[in-house]
Design a protein around this motif. Sequence first.
Motif, PDB file in Angstrom:
ATOM      1  N   ARG A 352      -1.429  -5.729   8.796  1.00 52.06           N
ATOM      2  CA  ARG A 352      -1.407  -7.265   8.490  1.00 52.06           C
ATOM      3  C   ARG A 352      -0.443  -7.391   7.359  1.00 52.06           C
ATOM      4  O   ARG A 352      -0.483  -6.672   6.418  1.00 52.06           O
ATOM      5  CB  ARG A 352      -2.940  -7.795   8.278  1.00 52.06           C
ATOM      6  CG  ARG A 352      -3.569  -7.167   7.027  1.00 52.06           C
ATOM      7  CD  ARG A 352      -4.745  -7.527   6.863  1.00 52.06           C
ATOM      8  NE  ARG A 352      -6.084  -7.042   7.725  1.00 52.06           N
ATOM      9  CZ  ARG A 352      -7.507  -7.273   7.849  1.00 52.06           C
ATOM     10  NH1 ARG A 352      -7.943  -7.916   6.691  1.00 52.06           N
ATOM     11  NH2 ARG A 352      -8.075  -6.784   8.651  1.00 52.06           N
ATOM     12  N   PRO A 353      -0.047  -8.709   7.129  1.00 56.60           N
ATOM     13  CA  PRO A 353       0.860  -9.020   6.207  1.00 56.60           C
ATOM     14  C   PRO A 353      -0.085  -9.173   4.765  1.00 56.60           C
ATOM     15  O   PRO A 353      -1.089  -9.196   4.739  1.00 56.60           O
ATOM     16  CB  PRO A 353       1.182 -10.496   6.105  1.00 56.60           C
ATOM     17  CG  PRO A 353       1.195 -10.503   7.825  1.00 56.60           C
ATOM     18  CD  PRO A 353      -0.052  -9.956   8.185  1.00 56.60           C
ATOM     19  N   LEU A 354       0.567  -8.861   3.682  1.00 64.71           N
ATOM     20  CA  LEU A 354       0.258  -8.858   2.363  1.00 64.71           C
ATOM     21  C   LEU A 354      -0.207 -10.261   2.113  1.00 64.71           C
ATOM     22  O   LEU A 354       0.316 -11.073   2.842  1.00 64.71           O
ATOM     23  CB  LEU A 354       1.104  -8.235   1.498  1.00 64.71           C
ATOM     24  CG  LEU A 354       1.695  -7.027   1.243  1.00 64.71           C
ATOM     25  CD1 LEU A 354       2.489  -6.907  -0.089  1.00 64.71           C
ATOM     26  CD2 LEU A 354       0.388  -6.089   1.184  1.00 64.71           C
ATOM     27  N   ALA A 355      -1.421 -10.520   1.271  1.00 61.93           N
ATOM     28  CA  ALA A 355      -1.837 -11.853   0.756  1.00 61.93           C
ATOM     29  C   ALA A 355      -0.840 -12.438  -0.409  1.00 61.93           C
ATOM     30  O   ALA A 355      -0.654 -11.929  -1.306  1.00 61.93           O
ATOM     31  CB  ALA A 355      -3.115 -11.874   0.384  1.00 61.93           C
ATOM     32  N   ARG A 356      -0.602 -13.555  -0.252  1.00 63.88           N
ATOM     33  CA  ARG A 356      -0.011 -14.339  -1.171  1.00 63.88           C
ATOM     34  C   ARG A 356      -0.726 -15.233  -2.083  1.00 63.88           C
ATOM     35  O   ARG A 356      -1.359 -16.042  -1.491  1.00 63.88           O
ATOM     36  CB  ARG A 356       1.176 -15.254  -0.419  1.00 63.88           C
ATOM     37  CG  ARG A 356       2.258 -15.880  -1.299  1.00 63.88           C
ATOM     38  CD  ARG A 356       3.372 -14.767  -1.766  1.00 63.88           C
ATOM     39  NE  ARG A 356       4.697 -15.184  -2.056  1.00 63.88           N
ATOM     40  CZ  ARG A 356       5.243 -14.835  -3.170  1.00 63.88           C
ATOM     41  NH1 ARG A 356       4.961 -13.828  -3.763  1.00 63.88           N
ATOM     42  NH2 ARG A 356       6.439 -15.421  -3.475  1.00 63.88           N
ATOM     43  N   ARG A 357      -0.704 -14.887  -3.424  1.00 60.20           N
ATOM     44  CA  ARG A 357      -1.578 -15.551  -4.095  1.00 60.20           C
ATOM     45  C   ARG A 357      -0.961 -15.824  -5.424  1.00 60.20           C
ATOM     46  O   ARG A 357      -0.341 -15.044  -6.189  1.00 60.20           O
ATOM     47  CB  ARG A 357      -3.052 -14.920  -4.387  1.00 60.20           C
ATOM     48  CG  ARG A 357      -3.739 -14.720  -3.231  1.00 60.20           C
ATOM     49  CD  ARG A 357      -5.206 -13.842  -3.661  1.00 60.20           C
ATOM     50  NE  ARG A 357      -5.857 -13.230  -2.526  1.00 60.20           N
ATOM     51  CZ  ARG A 357      -6.485 -12.214  -2.170  1.00 60.20           C
ATOM     52  NH1 ARG A 357      -6.448 -11.236  -3.386  1.00 60.20           N
ATOM     53  NH2 ARG A 357      -6.966 -11.641  -1.354  1.00 60.20           N
ATOM     54  N   ALA A 358      -0.969 -17.024  -6.146  1.00 57.07           N
ATOM     55  CA  ALA A 358      -0.579 -17.468  -7.353  1.00 57.07           C
ATOM     56  C   ALA A 358       1.046 -16.874  -7.528  1.00 57.07           C
ATOM     57  O   ALA A 358       1.137 -16.439  -8.787  1.00 57.07           O
ATOM     58  CB  ALA A 358      -1.149 -17.131  -8.474  1.00 57.07           C
TER      59      ALA A 358
END
Length: 558
Positions: A352-358
């Motif tokens: 699954r793709p990495l999470a994009r945060r801030a």
Amino acid sequence: MQTPAPLLTVVCNVFDDAERLPRAVASALAGWTTSDIEVVVVDDGSDDETGEVADRLAAADGRVRVIHLDRNDGTPGAARNRGLDAARGEWVAFVDSDDEYLPGALRRLVDRGREQGADVVAGAVARYNERTGQVTPLQATGYTRGAESTGGTDDAEGTGGVLGSLGPDSPLWDDTIAVAKAIRVDLVRRHRLRFPEGILYEDQPFTVALWLGARRVATLDEVVYHWFVNNVEGSESITARRHAIENFHDRLAANREIDALLEAHPDLRAPKLEKFLGHDLALYGKDLDTRDEEYRAAFVTAARGYLLGLPATAREGLPQPLRLLVRELVDGPPDSAVAASLFAYRRRHLERPLARRAGGWWWPYRPASEATADHDLTAFVAALHAGGRRLRTVTATAVRPVGSTLRLAGTVVDGDDSLGHFARVSALVRDRRSKATVGRASTRVRAHGRFEVGLDLPEPDTAPGSVTTWDVKVTFENVLGRRGAPSVAGPLPVEVAASVTPAEPVNGLLPYRTRNGNLSLRTVPAVPVAAPTAQPAAAGTTDAERESGSARPEGTRP
């Protein structure tokens, strides 16, 4: 009447290996024309004619002695210890019954050790693939870093260097095998060095204890030992059977022995942990997608128990993604721990793709409320991008030869959101040896990363005994809608989903899953031939990891 004590004792432990034992013994004796050498064959409770073969070798050459043990416990430690106890030489070396020293190598090891006043002298090891005849030197036993020249004539000619005792940055961490070395018996006696009994991977604790006790280690810059590798499924050495969770338990037991040795050396705990994570754990973690739920659960439980028993300070300073892996093994959910293992050990494998945060990149299996600094992959991703690389995992979900075409269906996981909506994937068939591309086909990456393509297959050489291997790889075009935009540095391998069954041979070619989990093709001889050349149709490739056991020396870090 007993002969005078020899200069060198070679211990050869053997179990049910009558056919290859004479070769191993002959290789140890090669280059010695006097009684300066003895070979102690320890028959570890063999059930076949190995004991009789050993006795015949001793009857034919007075430099060979035989010790017969009553029972075999499935591990080589006891046999090796009996050989050590019986050693009469000033130096001692080890050879496994299915391997061999190169002609005269043991003589050169001992001569160099005496010249340098060393406690141990170590040479390099090479894999000898029994299926293909390919010889591959192991870089980790070549001591290419950390050895300082002594300034002597031999060193100036590139013969080797000299090392001190084991330190945090020592290349000795890479070499945890008992073979390819000449060891002063006085060092063994003085430090009461023994192989752990009843477990596999006994080489590791013995060798670490050896490096801790040695004040001076000389190196010989040449391959001195051939480790014979058989990658055919079902006939691997006992330590290569990593599909059995008990094998992993023995690996951890050997590492606990090392941890006990290092209690008096706190400065060595961190490099030892990094060696464990970089080599030992990798051998199991990279294959977790092919294991069943029971195995994966047992793996996570065992790894967690081991890591929790280590000082937390040993984890400080670990690089990503090893820091992430340890975090998930210590307190993460099982699915995240398995995913982190594959990410660390399988070319940054992602499901699954990495999470994009801030504005940063984060491990996607943990919500923001549970995230720690160990889950922050922003700097790691930035370093990849700086090198022109991206986080993409390409997995084949169907492999079907049709005539002279390979129909390939798969998915692309865009881990760092770098593909865009108009990306195209090009599948390549590349000759493994020459790296030449012999087939190419391109198609668009569709919704959810799906793609399907037909690859023209190369014309195989089906002559008896002829084996050629091709790897299937991919490149990307039109990334983010810009032709020529930076993409992955070099073609990516195509992994094979664990659920995909290898296809039957078609037109002399067999698609198969390598031991690294990637898609490859190999020729299949058109007519039956005698073993071992008939074996290439079985699973396995030339990229097997080095292992130890009663007939296998232990692996070094990749």
